[in-house]
Design a protein around this motif. Sequence first.
Motif, PDB file in Angstrom:
ATOM      1  N   UNK A  80     -73.144 -22.507  25.925  1.00 35.31           N
ATOM      2  CA  UNK A  80     -72.439 -21.845  27.015  1.00 35.31           C
ATOM      3  C   UNK A  80     -72.001 -22.853  28.058  1.00 35.31           C
ATOM      4  N   UNK A  81     -72.879 -23.829  28.403  1.00 29.49           N
ATOM      5  CA  UNK A  81     -72.537 -24.800  29.433  1.00 29.49           C
ATOM      6  C   UNK A  81     -71.509 -25.790  28.918  1.00 29.49           C
ATOM      7  N   UNK A  82     -71.633 -26.207  27.659  1.00 27.85           N
ATOM      8  CA  UNK A  82     -70.699 -27.181  27.112  1.00 27.85           C
ATOM      9  C   UNK A  82     -69.308 -26.595  26.952  1.00 27.85           C
ATOM     10  N   UNK A  83     -69.214 -25.281  26.748  1.00 24.23           N
ATOM     11  CA  UNK A  83     -67.907 -24.656  26.548  1.00 24.23           C
ATOM     12  C   UNK A  83     -67.140 -24.498  27.855  1.00 24.23           C
ATOM     13  N   UNK A  84     -67.825 -24.583  28.979  1.00 23.87           N
ATOM     14  CA  UNK A  84     -67.149 -24.378  30.262  1.00 23.87           C
ATOM     15  C   UNK A  84     -66.059 -25.415  30.522  1.00 23.87           C
ATOM     16  N   UNK A  85     -66.321 -26.746  30.341  1.00 23.82           N
ATOM     17  CA  UNK A  85     -65.241 -27.716  30.576  1.00 23.82           C
ATOM     18  C   UNK A  85     -64.052 -27.506  29.658  1.00 23.82           C
ATOM     19  N   UNK A  89     -60.232 -26.881  30.783  1.00 20.58           N
ATOM     20  CA  UNK A  89     -59.128 -27.719  30.338  1.00 20.58           C
ATOM     21  C   UNK A  89     -58.022 -26.882  29.709  1.00 20.58           C
ATOM     22  N   UNK A  90     -58.403 -25.896  28.910  1.00 22.57           N
ATOM     23  CA  UNK A  90     -57.399 -25.010  28.298  1.00 22.57           C
ATOM     24  C   UNK A  90     -56.624 -24.237  29.355  1.00 22.57           C
ATOM     25  N   UNK A  91     -57.341 -23.764  30.365  1.00 22.56           N
ATOM     26  CA  UNK A  91     -56.668 -23.043  31.453  1.00 22.56           C
ATOM     27  C   UNK A  91     -55.717 -23.959  32.209  1.00 22.56           C
ATOM     28  N   UNK A  97     -48.093 -25.619  31.243  1.00 20.60           N
ATOM     29  CA  UNK A  97     -47.009 -25.123  30.405  1.00 20.60           C
ATOM     30  C   UNK A  97     -46.229 -24.011  31.098  1.00 20.60           C
ATOM     31  N   UNK A  98     -46.944 -23.051  31.668  1.00 22.88           N
ATOM     32  CA  UNK A  98     -46.256 -21.941  32.337  1.00 22.88           C
ATOM     33  C   UNK A  98     -45.392 -22.447  33.487  1.00 22.88           C
ATOM     34  N   UNK A  99     -45.926 -23.386  34.266  1.00 22.39           N
ATOM     35  CA  UNK A  99     -45.158 -23.957  35.386  1.00 22.39           C
ATOM     36  C   UNK A  99     -43.961 -24.739  34.882  1.00 22.39           C
ATOM     37  N   UNK A 100     -44.171 -25.516  33.848  1.00 22.93           N
ATOM     38  CA  UNK A 100     -43.100 -26.331  33.263  1.00 22.93           C
ATOM     39  C   UNK A 100     -41.959 -25.453  32.775  1.00 22.93           C
ATOM     40  N   UNK A 101     -42.279 -24.417  32.014  1.00 24.41           N
ATOM     41  CA  UNK A 101     -41.232 -23.527  31.491  1.00 24.41           C
ATOM     42  C   UNK A 101     -40.517 -22.781  32.610  1.00 24.41           C
TER      43      UNK A 101
END
Length: 384
Positions: A80-85, A89-91, A97-101
Amino acid sequence: MLAAAASVKFSPASAGASTTTMLAFKPVHLPALPNAVPRPLSLSARPLYRQEPFLAAARNDRAASTAPPAATADGARPVETAAAPEAMKSAKIGVYFATWWALNVIFNIYNKKVLNAFPYPWLTSTLSLAAGSAIMLVSWATRIAEAPQTDLDFWKALSPVAIAHTIGHVAATVSMAKVAVSFTHIIKSAEPAFSVFVSRFFLGEHFPLPVYFSLLPIIGGCALAAVTELNFNMIGFMGAMISNLAFVFRNIFSKKGMKGKSVSGMNYYACLSMLSLVILLPFAFAMEGPKVWAAGWQNAVAEIGPNFVWWVAAQSVFYHLYNQVSYMSLDEISPLTFSVGNTMKRISVIVASIIIFRTPVQPVNALGAAIAILGTFIYSQAKQ
């Protein structure tokens, strides 16, 4: 009652017996417990009755006691803790991407509006670079962004990149002035084909067979879209093609000349814009000139009104912002992810421009565009 009370007589024998019996029970004094501390009466002691807040607190304590630690004794982190970073990063990439488009779509819309009323692509291109340069100079002066540490070798290495960037930027703007936004971006989706040809015949690079096969739908789709374009213009078509070739050389020069240069993506593009502006200014004056600009500006303001000034400002600022975000995203993602994002960006621009400008599109033309864009996606997968 007095007679009844008088009839009850005190008997010494019974009294002695009673006394003897009572003396038989002696108090037992237990020894004190070691280190015993008397416990004071506290309001926090558990009451004898049930109370929900206390039960809820107990449940929370139990939940907290069973929560996984931040790290185990051997240093391994829980899943659970390792998945947080990774989630963060994905967010972050999603926001990029959303800003770029979004910025790219807004730029293309305002850029086309300006060119429809003010068909002078050399000045329009110059204003875009000037706005970006001014934004970054103010950011460095006010310490909003940290100024890069550059030297003469950096600017020498950046010079061929800036020349190619200037040619590609002006050629794309010329294309936008002559044809529909959607058609320009359909032709610009053929950039991977130029990249393979230049790398193969000028640099001697070899690619796996799937890469060459992926070029077939790109070339075929662009050809089909060009043949069936209702408002075809040769200058607009050639402008998009020259832009593809120039941006391919820009990428090649950037990879070869900027190795080992520790400059962030944002500052790299800022320096690129400033040097491109210096290169473009004399050509803009020679190709169009102040007299042409003044007359065209008056006509545009008279036809559109004050909104024209806002259109020019918007297309200039958003051009810099969308490019800046794209270069910043390169610091966070792989080239493959960036290539896929660039393909999706082109789709969003084509669809948005067709809707906003109500561009007439034939089914065959749309099919050609779809094939070309699909080929671009296949190329990005095969290339990696």
